[in-house]
Scaffold this active site. Sequence first.
Site, mmCIF file in Angstrom:
data_model
loop_
_atom_site.group_PDB
_atom_site.id
_atom_site.type_symbol
_atom_site.label_atom_id
_atom_site.label_comp_id
_atom_site.label_asym_id
_atom_site.label_seq_id
_atom_site.Cartn_x
_atom_site.Cartn_y
_atom_site.Cartn_z
ATOM 1 N N GLY A 10 6.355 2.081 -13.245
ATOM 2 C CA GLY A 10 6.532 3.171 -12.271
ATOM 3 C C GLY A 10 5.187 3.521 -11.678
ATOM 4 O O GLY A 10 4.708 2.862 -10.745
ATOM 5 N N SER A 11 4.533 4.537 -12.247
ATOM 6 C CA SER A 11 3.196 4.896 -11.753
ATOM 7 C C SER A 11 2.250 3.707 -11.862
ATOM 8 O O SER A 11 1.403 3.501 -10.994
ATOM 9 C CB SER A 11 2.637 6.072 -12.553
ATOM 10 O OG SER A 11 3.457 7.208 -12.363
ATOM 11 N N ARG B 138 19.247 40.988 5.841
ATOM 12 C CA ARG B 138 19.665 41.459 4.517
ATOM 13 C C ARG B 138 19.123 42.877 4.273
ATOM 14 O O ARG B 138 17.907 43.109 4.354
ATOM 15 C CB ARG B 138 19.125 40.499 3.438
ATOM 16 C CG ARG B 138 19.322 40.956 2.018
ATOM 17 C CD ARG B 138 20.765 40.906 1.599
ATOM 18 N NE ARG B 138 20.924 41.319 0.212
ATOM 19 C CZ ARG B 138 22.077 41.702 -0.306
ATOM 20 N NH1 ARG B 138 23.176 41.735 0.438
ATOM 21 N NH2 ARG B 138 22.149 42.057 -1.577
ATOM 22 N N GLU C 184 6.523 7.766 -4.251
ATOM 23 C CA GLU C 184 5.342 7.338 -3.498
ATOM 24 C C GLU C 184 4.062 7.920 -4.090
ATOM 25 O O GLU C 184 3.195 8.423 -3.384
ATOM 26 C CB GLU C 184 5.532 7.655 -2.014
ATOM 27 C CG GLU C 184 6.608 6.727 -1.434
ATOM 28 C CD GLU C 184 7.063 7.067 -0.048
ATOM 29 O OE1 GLU C 184 6.287 7.686 0.689
ATOM 30 O OE2 GLU C 184 8.199 6.712 0.297
HETATM 31 C C1 FAD Z 1 15.093 9.056 -5.416
HETATM 32 C C2 FAD Z 1 13.977 8.092 -5.618
HETATM 33 C C3 FAD Z 1 13.699 7.147 -4.633
HETATM 34 C C4 FAD Z 1 12.700 6.193 -4.841
HETATM 35 N N1 FAD Z 1 12.498 5.212 -3.899
HETATM 36 C C5 FAD Z 1 11.689 4.163 -4.210
HETATM 37 C C6 FAD Z 1 11.616 3.020 -3.350
HETATM 38 O O1 FAD Z 1 12.230 2.985 -2.276
HETATM 39 N N2 FAD Z 1 10.868 1.965 -3.726
HETATM 40 C C7 FAD Z 1 10.159 1.964 -4.905
HETATM 41 O O2 FAD Z 1 9.522 0.952 -5.199
HETATM 42 N N3 FAD Z 1 10.194 3.034 -5.747
HETATM 43 C C8 FAD Z 1 10.948 4.118 -5.424
HETATM 44 N N4 FAD Z 1 11.013 5.209 -6.278
HETATM 45 C C9 FAD Z 1 10.260 5.178 -7.525
HETATM 46 C C10 FAD Z 1 9.108 6.180 -7.593
HETATM 47 O O3 FAD Z 1 8.070 5.781 -6.757
HETATM 48 C C11 FAD Z 1 8.713 6.306 -9.079
HETATM 49 O O4 FAD Z 1 9.742 7.043 -9.706
HETATM 50 C C12 FAD Z 1 7.364 6.963 -9.262
HETATM 51 O O5 FAD Z 1 6.352 6.073 -8.894
HETATM 52 C C13 FAD Z 1 7.107 7.394 -10.706
HETATM 53 O O6 FAD Z 1 7.374 6.358 -11.603
HETATM 54 P P1 FAD Z 1 8.284 6.649 -12.900
HETATM 55 O O7 FAD Z 1 9.535 7.278 -12.425
HETATM 56 O O8 FAD Z 1 8.402 5.387 -13.664
HETATM 57 O O9 FAD Z 1 7.492 7.706 -13.743
HETATM 58 P P2 FAD Z 1 6.285 7.415 -14.766
HETATM 59 O O10 FAD Z 1 5.263 6.555 -14.119
HETATM 60 O O11 FAD Z 1 6.854 6.974 -16.062
HETATM 61 O O12 FAD Z 1 5.669 8.863 -14.925
HETATM 62 C C14 FAD Z 1 6.206 9.843 -15.821
HETATM 63 C C15 FAD Z 1 5.246 11.033 -15.836
HETATM 64 O O13 FAD Z 1 3.959 10.612 -16.331
HETATM 65 C C16 FAD Z 1 2.948 10.951 -15.393
HETATM 66 N N5 FAD Z 1 1.897 9.939 -15.412
HETATM 67 C C17 FAD Z 1 2.034 8.591 -15.390
HETATM 68 N N6 FAD Z 1 0.840 7.990 -15.385
HETATM 69 C C18 FAD Z 1 -0.099 8.975 -15.391
HETATM 70 C C19 FAD Z 1 -1.523 9.011 -15.409
HETATM 71 N N7 FAD Z 1 -2.264 7.904 -15.355
HETATM 72 N N8 FAD Z 1 -2.134 10.215 -15.426
HETATM 73 C C20 FAD Z 1 -1.409 11.363 -15.434
HETATM 74 N N9 FAD Z 1 -0.055 11.404 -15.444
HETATM 75 C C21 FAD Z 1 0.590 10.217 -15.417
HETATM 76 C C22 FAD Z 1 3.658 10.994 -14.045
HETATM 77 O O14 FAD Z 1 2.951 11.769 -13.086
HETATM 78 C C23 FAD Z 1 4.988 11.610 -14.441
HETATM 79 O O15 FAD Z 1 4.859 12.997 -14.512
HETATM 80 C C24 FAD Z 1 11.955 6.216 -6.043
HETATM 81 C C25 FAD Z 1 12.203 7.205 -7.007
HETATM 82 C C26 FAD Z 1 13.196 8.117 -6.813
HETATM 83 C C27 FAD Z 1 13.472 9.141 -7.895
#
Ligand code: FAD
Length: 388
Positions: free
Chosen positions: A130-131, A269, A364
Site C-alpha cells: 500500500g504505502s 435555523r 494517493e
Molecule cells: C476507495 C479507494 C480507492 C483507491 N483507488 C486506488 C487506485 O485507483 N489505484 C491504486 O493503485 N490504489 C488505490 N487505492 C489505494 C490507496 O492508495 C491505498 O489504500 C493507500 O496508499 C494506503 O495503503 P494501505 O491501504 O495499504 O495502507 P497502509 O500502507 O497499510 O497504511 C496503514 C497505516 O499506516 C500508516 N503508515 C504506513 N507507512 C507509514 C510510514 N512509513 N510512516 C508513517 N505511517 C505509515 C498509513 O499512513 C496508514 O495510516 C485506493 C484506496 C481506496 C480506499
Amino acid sequence: MYPSSEDFAQLLQQVRAFVVDECIPLEQQVDQDDEIPESLVQRMRALGLFGHSIPQVYGGAGLSTEQLARVNIEVSQAATTFRARFGGNTGIASESLVADGTEAQKRRWLPRLASGEITGCFALTEPEAGSDATALQTVAVRDGDHYEITGRKCFITNAPIAGLFTVFARSEPGTVGAKGVSAFLVERGTPGLHTPAAYRKMGQHGSPVGEVVLERCRVHASAIVGDLPGQGFRTAMKALNKQRINLAGLCTGPAIRLVDEMVRFAATRQQFGEPIAAFQLVQQMIAESNTEVHAARALVLETARKRDAGEDVTMEASMCKLYASEMCGRVADRAVQLFGGSGYIANNVAERFYRDVRLFRLYEGTSQIHLVNIARRTMARAQPAGQA
Ligand SMILES: Cc1cc2nc3c(=O)[nH]c(=O)nc-3n(C[C@H](O)[C@H](O)[C@H](O)COP(=O)(O)OP(=O)(O)OC[C@H]3O[C@@H](n4cnc5c(N)ncnc54)[C@H](O)[C@@H]3O)c2cc1C
C-alpha cells in the site's frame, strides 16, 4: 497549446452549469443507488469531461495544470463520485501514457480515453503493498515477445468498469524496490484478467472500486508504457505527482460547497429566538472553514502555475495534497457540527460529504506518507548551519 483564456472561461462556465443543474440534483439518488445513471455519463462524454487533461492532438482539451485545477475545484462542488467517473481518464489513468507513452500507444488509447468511450484505471496497490508500493508482488514473466502477468491488485478505482488497466508488475528478475517494475497497458478481455464485484464502501457511492486479478495474463511486450521495461515506477511517480495537485483541487471544491451549505443553514435555523448565524461560536466555524478554503485554493493554484512553468514541484504537490485533504476533513467535521443532530442523519448534505471526503486523506498517499516526504525534502533542501 493550452486553451485561450476566453475558451477556458467558457469551458469553466459550462462545467459550473453541469454541476449545479445536473449533478447536485442527483446527489442523493446516486448515494442511495450506488450508481450514476448512464444518461448522466453520456452528458459527461458530450461535454468532453473525460479528456480535459489529454493533449488536443489526441482529442482532449489539453488544459494546463492550473486550468485543470480550476476545473477540479468546480466539479467537486457536487458529490465527488461524479468526478470520480471521468476523473481517472483525465488524471491518473491517462497520465502515465501522456507522460511516457510511445506515439503508437498514445494514438491507440488517448482518443478513446478522451472521448470516454473507455474508462481507464491505475492499478498499483496490492494487499501487501500500500504505502510501500515498491513492495509489489505482481510479476511479469517474459515469454518470447510476450509477458505473463500474475498478481492481485486491490482498491482500484473504476476497476469493475474499466476498459484499460495500467498494471504495475515486476518484470526484471532479481530486482527489488522501485527498480525492475514495468507499467503494462492491459485491455479488458485479455485472457487471465478478472475484476470481481465492486466493494461496498463508506462513501463515494456510485464510484466503483474493486480488485484486479491477473492469472498468467498474457500481453505483448509492446504493451509496456513507453517501451521502457523496468522504468514503470518512475512513470507511476510522474502520474502521481501531477495527480496530487489534481486531488488537492478536488478536496477544495467540497469544502467550498460545505461553507455555502453552512452559511445557508445557519441563516435559517433558529434557536434561542434567533438564527444560529448570530452566535459567534457558529460564526467561528464558518470563518475558520472559509479561511482554510482560501489557503488551500491559493496553495493549489500557485503550485499548478509553478508546474506549468516547468518547476519541480514534487514537495509542493505533496503539501497541496496533505493540506487540502486535511482541510477538507476539518471543514466536513465542522459542517456536521453546525448542522447539529440533522448533520448526523442519512441524506443530510453534511453527512454525505463527511463520508465522501474521508477517502481523500487515505488514497494517493496517506497524510502520514506526505508528512514523511515533506519532512525529508525540507531537511534535504536546508543547508547545514554555518554553510549559508
Ligand atoms: C476507495 C479507494 C480507492 C483507491 N483507488 C486506488 C487506485 O485507483 N489505484 C491504486 O493503485 N490504489 C488505490 N487505492 C489505494 C490507496 O492508495 C491505498 O489504500 C493507500 O496508499 C494506503 O495503503 P494501505 O491501504 O495499504 O495502507 P497502509 O500502507 O497499510 O497504511 C496503514 C497505516 O499506516 C500508516 N503508515 C504506513 N507507512 C507509514 C510510514 N512509513 N510512516 C508513517 N505511517 C505509515 C498509513 O499512513 C496508514 O495510516 C485506493 C484506496 C481506496 C480506499
